[in-house]
Design a protein around this motif. Structure first.
Motif, PDB file in Angstrom:
ATOM      1  N   SER A  10       0.814  -1.226   0.000  1.00 25.36           N
ATOM      2  CA  SER A  10       0.000   0.000   0.000  1.00 25.36           C
ATOM      3  C   SER A  10       0.842   1.269   0.000  1.00 25.36           C
ATOM      4  O   SER A  10       0.346   2.354  -0.307  1.00 25.36           O
ATOM      5  CB  SER A  10      -0.944   0.016   1.212  1.00 25.36           C
ATOM      6  N   ARG A  11       2.113   1.141   0.353  1.00 25.21           N
ATOM      7  CA  ARG A  11       2.969   2.329   0.442  1.00 25.21           C
ATOM      8  C   ARG A  11       4.434   1.911   0.384  1.00 25.21           C
ATOM      9  O   ARG A  11       4.763   0.731   0.407  1.00 25.21           O
ATOM     10  CB  ARG A  11       2.692   3.092   1.747  1.00 25.21           C
ATOM     11  N   GLY A  12       5.296   2.903   0.303  1.00 33.13           N
ATOM     12  CA  GLY A  12       6.734   2.674   0.425  1.00 33.13           C
ATOM     13  C   GLY A  12       7.316   1.703  -0.581  1.00 33.13           C
ATOM     14  O   GLY A  12       6.951   1.692  -1.764  1.00 33.13           O
ATOM     15  N   GLN A 179      13.920   6.114   2.950  1.00 32.69           N
ATOM     16  CA  GLN A 179      12.958   7.174   3.248  1.00 32.69           C
ATOM     17  C   GLN A 179      11.527   6.699   3.025  1.00 32.69           C
ATOM     18  O   GLN A 179      10.961   6.837   1.949  1.00 32.69           O
ATOM     19  CB  GLN A 179      13.246   8.419   2.390  1.00 32.69           C
ATOM     20  N   THR A 180      10.958   6.127   4.068  1.00 33.58           N
ATOM     21  CA  THR A 180       9.586   5.617   4.019  1.00 33.58           C
ATOM     22  C   THR A 180       8.817   6.125   5.233  1.00 33.58           C
ATOM     23  O   THR A 180       9.397   6.678   6.175  1.00 33.58           O
ATOM     24  CB  THR A 180       9.559   4.076   4.043  1.00 33.58           C
ATOM     25  N   GLU A 181       7.506   5.883   5.204  1.00 32.39           N
ATOM     26  CA  GLU A 181       6.674   6.267   6.345  1.00 32.39           C
ATOM     27  C   GLU A 181       7.112   5.520   7.610  1.00 32.39           C
ATOM     28  O   GLU A 181       7.101   6.074   8.705  1.00 32.39           O
ATOM     29  CB  GLU A 181       5.198   5.961   6.052  1.00 32.39           C
ATOM     30  N   MET A 182       7.532   4.265   7.452  1.00 30.19           N
ATOM     31  CA  MET A 182       7.949   3.485   8.614  1.00 30.19           C
ATOM     32  C   MET A 182       9.211   4.060   9.247  1.00 30.19           C
ATOM     33  O   MET A 182       9.351   4.089  10.467  1.00 30.19           O
ATOM     34  CB  MET A 182       8.158   2.016   8.237  1.00 30.19           C
ATOM     35  N   GLU A 184      10.054   7.168   9.248  1.00 25.58           N
ATOM     36  CA  GLU A 184       9.630   8.379   9.947  1.00 25.58           C
ATOM     37  C   GLU A 184       9.035   8.032  11.312  1.00 25.58           C
ATOM     38  O   GLU A 184       9.217   8.764  12.287  1.00 25.58           O
ATOM     39  CB  GLU A 184       8.603   9.141   9.091  1.00 25.58           C
ATOM     40  N   GLU A 185       8.339   6.888  11.393  1.00 34.64           N
ATOM     41  CA  GLU A 185       7.768   6.448  12.674  1.00 34.64           C
ATOM     42  C   GLU A 185       8.870   6.067  13.663  1.00 34.64           C
ATOM     43  O   GLU A 185       8.750   6.311  14.866  1.00 34.64           O
ATOM     44  CB  GLU A 185       6.850   5.248  12.445  1.00 34.64           C
ATOM     45  N   PRO A 188      11.810   9.986  13.734  1.00 33.76           N
ATOM     46  CA  PRO A 188      11.175  11.223  13.231  1.00 33.76           C
ATOM     47  C   PRO A 188      12.212  12.274  12.851  1.00 33.76           C
ATOM     48  O   PRO A 188      13.134  12.561  13.624  1.00 33.76           O
ATOM     49  CB  PRO A 188      10.324  11.680  14.419  1.00 33.76           C
ATOM     50  N   LYS A 191      16.594  11.938   7.751  1.00 36.91           N
ATOM     51  CA  LYS A 191      16.528  11.861   6.287  1.00 36.91           C
ATOM     52  C   LYS A 191      17.447  10.749   5.797  1.00 36.91           C
ATOM     53  O   LYS A 191      18.673  10.804   5.978  1.00 36.91           O
ATOM     54  CB  LYS A 191      16.934  13.201   5.644  1.00 36.91           C
ATOM     55  N   SER A 195      15.772   6.494  -1.403  1.00 38.86           N
ATOM     56  CA  SER A 195      14.323   6.602  -1.520  1.00 38.86           C
ATOM     57  C   SER A 195      13.715   5.207  -1.610  1.00 38.86           C
ATOM     58  O   SER A 195      14.408   4.213  -1.875  1.00 38.86           O
ATOM     59  CB  SER A 195      13.946   7.398  -2.766  1.00 38.86           C
TER      60      SER A 195
END
Length: 226
Positions: A10-12, A179-182, A184-185, A188, A191, A195
């Motif tokens: 669904s993402r990443g 660099q994924t949503e996970m 960032e979790e 936070p 960088k 990608s």
């Protein structure tokens, strides 16, 4: 055309990986709770099924599709992951179970159910983490996540031994920062140097050719810490 099953699409990385395989004339079965991103992408080579990988009955939906439509699987990418970031003393047994259900038990259950469709030269690639590598740098808050990622490494090594006579390859990619949503979790504001698309490209090529060179191996795919 190769038949490819990918989880966590669904993402990443999983999302980019599904698109990559589809664009390169592979049939893709994309498994995730949220199918909308790939449904919107709307590629003829992608079939999406909404599954909760922690539920055995949902995994059976995917297996039923393979049995009815494909009969064989060339590549399985166990990419789905669950991360809970909490101090160790705040982690509950339920937290550990939730993380292990996706990162370990679902990998075992889906792989087990697809074994009858894996043939000579099939390749099972499991996405782990540098956090699961013994001796690697560890980070506070990731006791459940990193220990689960270590468990799945050992599982893959065992499966490589158990199925070597059938010439089914099992390998693990222990990823560093992407660099994924996970990410960032977990970290936070950090960088990452890579990608999701760049890492998906690496996994795509490894899934297609890595079984010629490796079986039962863990490759550390990391240029940075974390």
């Amino acid at each position: 055309m190769k038949n490819v099953v990918i989880t966590g699409t669904s993402r990443g990385i999983g999302f980019e990986l599904a698109k990559m395989f589809a664009k390169n004339d592979c049939r893709v079965l994309a498994l995730s709770r949220n199918t909308k991103p790939l449904d919107d992408f709307n590629h003829k080579n992608i079939t999406t099924i909404s599954v909760d990988l922690s539920l055995a009955e949902d995994i059976k939906k995917a297996v039923s599709f393979v049995n009815s439509n494909w009969k064989k699987v060339d590549i399985l990418v166990n990419n789905a992951g669950k991360l809970i970031n909490k101090p160790f003393t705040e982690l509950t047994s339920e937290d550990f179970l939730e993380v292990y259900k996706i990162n370990v038990f679902a990998v075992a259950e889906l792989t087990k159910n697809l074994i009858p469709f894996l043939q000579k030269e099939s390749h099972v690639v499991t996405v782990s983490s540098m956090g699961g590598i013994q001796g690697s740098m560890k980070f506070p808050g990731l006791a459940a996540y990193s220990s689960a990622k270590g468990a799945v490494i050992t599982l893959s090594e065992l499966l490589a031994e158990e199925y070597k006579e059938q010439q089914i390859a099992f390998n693990v990619l222990a990823l560093g920062a992407v660099q994924t949503e996970m990410l960032e979790e977990a970290f936070p504001g950090y960088k990452a140097p890579l990608s999701a698309t760049e890492m998906a490209d690496y996994i795509y090529n490894f899934a297609l050719t890595g079984n010629k060179f490796y079986n039962g191996k863990v490759l550390q795919v990391s240029s940075s810490t974390p």
